[in-house]
Design a protein around this motif. Structure first.
Motif, PDB file in Angstrom:
ATOM      1  N   ILE A   1       0.858  -1.184   0.000  1.00 28.44           N
ATOM      2  CA  ILE A   1       0.000   0.000   0.000  1.00 28.44           C
ATOM      3  C   ILE A   1       0.891   1.230   0.000  1.00 28.44           C
ATOM      4  N   LEU A   2       0.721   2.062  -1.019  1.00 28.20           N
ATOM      5  CA  LEU A   2       1.553   3.252  -1.189  1.00 28.20           C
ATOM      6  C   LEU A   2       0.685   4.499  -1.077  1.00 28.20           C
ATOM      7  N   ILE A   3       1.056   5.385  -0.152  1.00 28.15           N
ATOM      8  CA  ILE A   3       0.287   6.609   0.086  1.00 28.15           C
ATOM      9  C   ILE A   3       1.208   7.815  -0.072  1.00 28.15           C
ATOM     10  N   PRO A   4       1.094   8.548  -1.175  1.00 28.85           N
ATOM     11  CA  PRO A   4       1.894   9.773  -1.334  1.00 28.85           C
ATOM     12  C   PRO A   4       1.331  10.874  -0.436  1.00 28.85           C
ATOM     13  N   ALA A   5       2.149  11.397   0.465  1.00 23.25           N
ATOM     14  CA  ALA A   5       1.676  12.394   1.425  1.00 23.25           C
ATOM     15  C   ALA A   5       2.715  13.488   1.651  1.00 23.25           C
ATOM     16  N   ALA A   6       3.483  13.789   0.612  1.00 24.25           N
ATOM     17  CA  ALA A   6       4.551  14.778   0.766  1.00 24.25           C
ATOM     18  C   ALA A   6       4.062  16.199   0.567  1.00 24.25           C
ATOM     19  N   GLY A   7       2.881  16.350  -0.044  1.00 26.82           N
ATOM     20  CA  GLY A   7       2.382  17.690  -0.324  1.00 26.82           C
ATOM     21  C   GLY A   7       1.758  18.334   0.904  1.00 26.82           C
ATOM     22  N   ARG A   8       2.058  19.614   1.090  1.00 26.88           N
ATOM     23  CA  ARG A   8       1.439  20.338   2.198  1.00 26.88           C
ATOM     24  C   ARG A   8       0.067  20.840   1.795  1.00 26.88           C
ATOM     25  N   GLY A   9      -0.092  21.157   0.529  1.00 23.97           N
ATOM     26  CA  GLY A   9      -1.370  21.661   0.054  1.00 23.97           C
ATOM     27  C   GLY A   9      -1.502  23.148   0.316  1.00 23.97           C
ATOM     28  N   THR A  10      -0.884  23.960  -0.519  1.00 27.80           N
ATOM     29  CA  THR A  10      -0.873  25.402  -0.285  1.00 27.80           C
ATOM     30  C   THR A  10      -2.275  26.000  -0.307  1.00 27.80           C
TER      31      THR A  10
ATOM     32  N   ASN B   1       7.867  17.382  -6.708  1.00 22.96           N
ATOM     33  CA  ASN B   1       7.979  17.035  -8.130  1.00 22.96           C
ATOM     34  C   ASN B   1       6.790  16.283  -8.694  1.00 22.96           C
ATOM     35  N   GLY B   2       5.719  16.117  -7.944  1.00 22.59           N
ATOM     36  CA  GLY B   2       4.525  15.499  -8.493  1.00 22.59           C
ATOM     37  C   GLY B   2       4.325  14.043  -8.110  1.00 22.59           C
ATOM     38  N   MET B   3       3.134  13.525  -8.461  1.00 24.08           N
ATOM     39  CA  MET B   3       2.749  12.165  -8.083  1.00 24.08           C
ATOM     40  C   MET B   3       3.602  11.100  -8.765  1.00 24.08           C
TER      41      MET B   3
ATOM     42  N   GLY C   1       8.341   1.155 -13.837  1.00 24.64           N
ATOM     43  CA  GLY C   1       9.365   1.213 -14.875  1.00 24.64           C
ATOM     44  C   GLY C   1       8.941   2.019 -16.093  1.00 24.64           C
ATOM     45  N   TYR C   2       7.659   2.288 -16.240  1.00 29.28           N
ATOM     46  CA  TYR C   2       7.160   3.070 -17.375  1.00 29.28           C
ATOM     47  C   TYR C   2       6.996   4.553 -17.041  1.00 29.28           C
ATOM     48  N   LEU C   3       7.267   4.905 -15.801  1.00 27.76           N
ATOM     49  CA  LEU C   3       7.251   6.316 -15.435  1.00 27.76           C
ATOM     50  C   LEU C   3       8.523   6.985 -15.936  1.00 27.76           C
ATOM     51  N   SER C   4       8.401   8.208 -16.361  1.00 31.04           N
ATOM     52  CA  SER C   4       9.544   8.933 -16.900  1.00 31.04           C
ATOM     53  C   SER C   4      10.653   9.032 -15.868  1.00 31.04           C
ATOM     54  N   HIS C   5      11.896   9.012 -16.363  1.00 33.93           N
ATOM     55  CA  HIS C   5      13.042   9.175 -15.470  1.00 33.93           C
ATOM     56  C   HIS C   5      13.433  10.644 -15.336  1.00 33.93           C
ATOM     57  N   ASN C   6      12.733  11.491 -16.059  1.00 32.55           N
ATOM     58  CA  ASN C   6      13.055  12.917 -16.031  1.00 32.55           C
ATOM     59  C   ASN C   6      12.060  13.674 -15.177  1.00 32.55           C
ATOM     60  N   SER C   7      12.542  14.357 -14.177  1.00 27.89           N
ATOM     61  CA  SER C   7      11.697  15.215 -13.368  1.00 27.89           C
ATOM     62  C   SER C   7      12.542  16.369 -12.853  1.00 27.89           C
ATOM     63  N   SER C   8      11.948  17.493 -12.670  1.00 30.23           N
ATOM     64  CA  SER C   8      12.681  18.652 -12.174  1.00 30.23           C
ATOM     65  C   SER C   8      11.746  19.537 -11.383  1.00 30.23           C
ATOM     66  N   LEU C   9      12.306  20.499 -10.686  1.00 27.27           N
ATOM     67  CA  LEU C   9      11.489  21.423  -9.918  1.00 27.27           C
ATOM     68  C   LEU C   9      10.680  22.333 -10.834  1.00 27.27           C
ATOM     69  N   LYS C  10      11.121  22.491 -12.076  1.00 34.24           N
ATOM     70  CA  LYS C  10      10.446  23.396 -12.996  1.00 34.24           C
ATOM     71  C   LYS C  10       9.232  22.754 -13.643  1.00 34.24           C
ATOM     72  N   LYS C  11       9.214  21.437 -13.694  1.00 32.73           N
ATOM     73  CA  LYS C  11       8.102  20.750 -14.345  1.00 32.73           C
ATOM     74  C   LYS C  11       7.659  19.582 -13.479  1.00 32.73           C
ATOM     75  N   GLU C  12       6.398  19.607 -13.071  1.00 36.28           N
ATOM     76  CA  GLU C  12       5.875  18.550 -12.213  1.00 36.28           C
ATOM     77  C   GLU C  12       5.812  17.229 -12.955  1.00 36.28           C
ATOM     78  N   HIS C  13       6.280  16.183 -12.292  1.00 39.89           N
ATOM     79  CA  HIS C  13       6.219  14.839 -12.863  1.00 39.89           C
ATOM     80  C   HIS C  13       4.898  14.210 -12.457  1.00 39.89           C
TER      81      HIS C  13
END
Length: 238
Positions: free
Chosen positions: A11-20, A86-88, A189-201
């Protein structure tokens, strides 16, 4: 295959966002709904399936999570860290560092801001996923002006999901996801390997990639209206 206590399921729960938009000074999943933090409500709904919990958080809030989970006597939580927003898609990729990674075959992914998810819906999506041997199964909801729009082919398989708010496309009626997915671990493995602060992955783009590869993706439009409520603004929960 037994769904309950399935040792092949994480079970994976992404919870890093504060939610501005929520204007909270702490992670929005720790916000209390009916006197219980959202993350606790979610975990309690899911503990019957297995205890392979991976929580993706920002490390600066780790003490907040430890204090909260300890208070409610919840242990055996694995913390993975996403310190840049960097996104979900990027959050899901953090599972590559999980201690459960090698022994599991499937992942139940659930957004951390949906307090009203029910056990019956989770039961149904897991049974459907394993019974039909889907590569990915999406819990969905039919509604007017859907926030996201599930595109299907003539055979009813999911081709892609359009994010209407980002693409400025509007649909009067349609089927949308609610933030609950079950999928084979290989999806990462099909998720992009490219992510940056400028563009949300993002995450949802991977669905069209999987469809083009011929993977079986189905949706299950059984979600109840209340289950679609998520915390963006505090008023969303009132």
């Amino acid at each position: 295959m037994t769904i309950i206590n399935n040792k092949n399921l994480a079970i994976l729960i992404p919870a890093a966002g504060r939610g501005t938009r929520s204007k909270l000074n702490y992670p929005k999943t720790l916000y209390k709904v009916n006197k219980l933090p959202i993350i606790i409500r979610i975990i309690k709904k899911l503990t019957k399936y297995f205890d392979n919990f991976s929580l993706v958080i920002n490390s600066k809030f780790k003490d907040y999570f430890i204090k909260t989970l300890d208070y409610y006597n919840i242990s055996q939580i694995e913390y993975l860290f996403q310190n840049n927003p960097n996104g979900m898609g990027d959050a899901v990729k953090k599972f590559n560092k999980s201690k459960f990674n090698r022994k599991i075959t499937d992942i139940l992914l659930i957004w951390s801001d949906i307090p009203y998810i029910s056990r019956s819906s989770i039961d149904s999506i897991l049974r459907t996923h394993f019974k039909e041997n889907n590569f990915m199964t999406i819990l969905s909801y039919n509604c007017k002006n859907p926030y996201t729009f599930i595109n299907k082919d003539k055979n009813g398989f999911v081709k892609s999901i359009t994010e209407t708010h980002k693409n400025k496309k509007k649909f009067k009626y349609g089927e949308r996801d609610i933030g609950v997915f079950v999928f084979k671990k290989e999806l990462i493995g099909y998720l992009s390997h490219n992510s940056s602060l400028k563009k949300e992955h993002n995450f949802l783009y991977v669905i069209s990639k999987l469809y083009k590869k011929g993977f079986k993706i189905k949706s299950l439009p059984i979600a109840k209206t209340k289950e679609t409520i998520s915390l963006n603004y505090i008023n969303d929960l009132l």
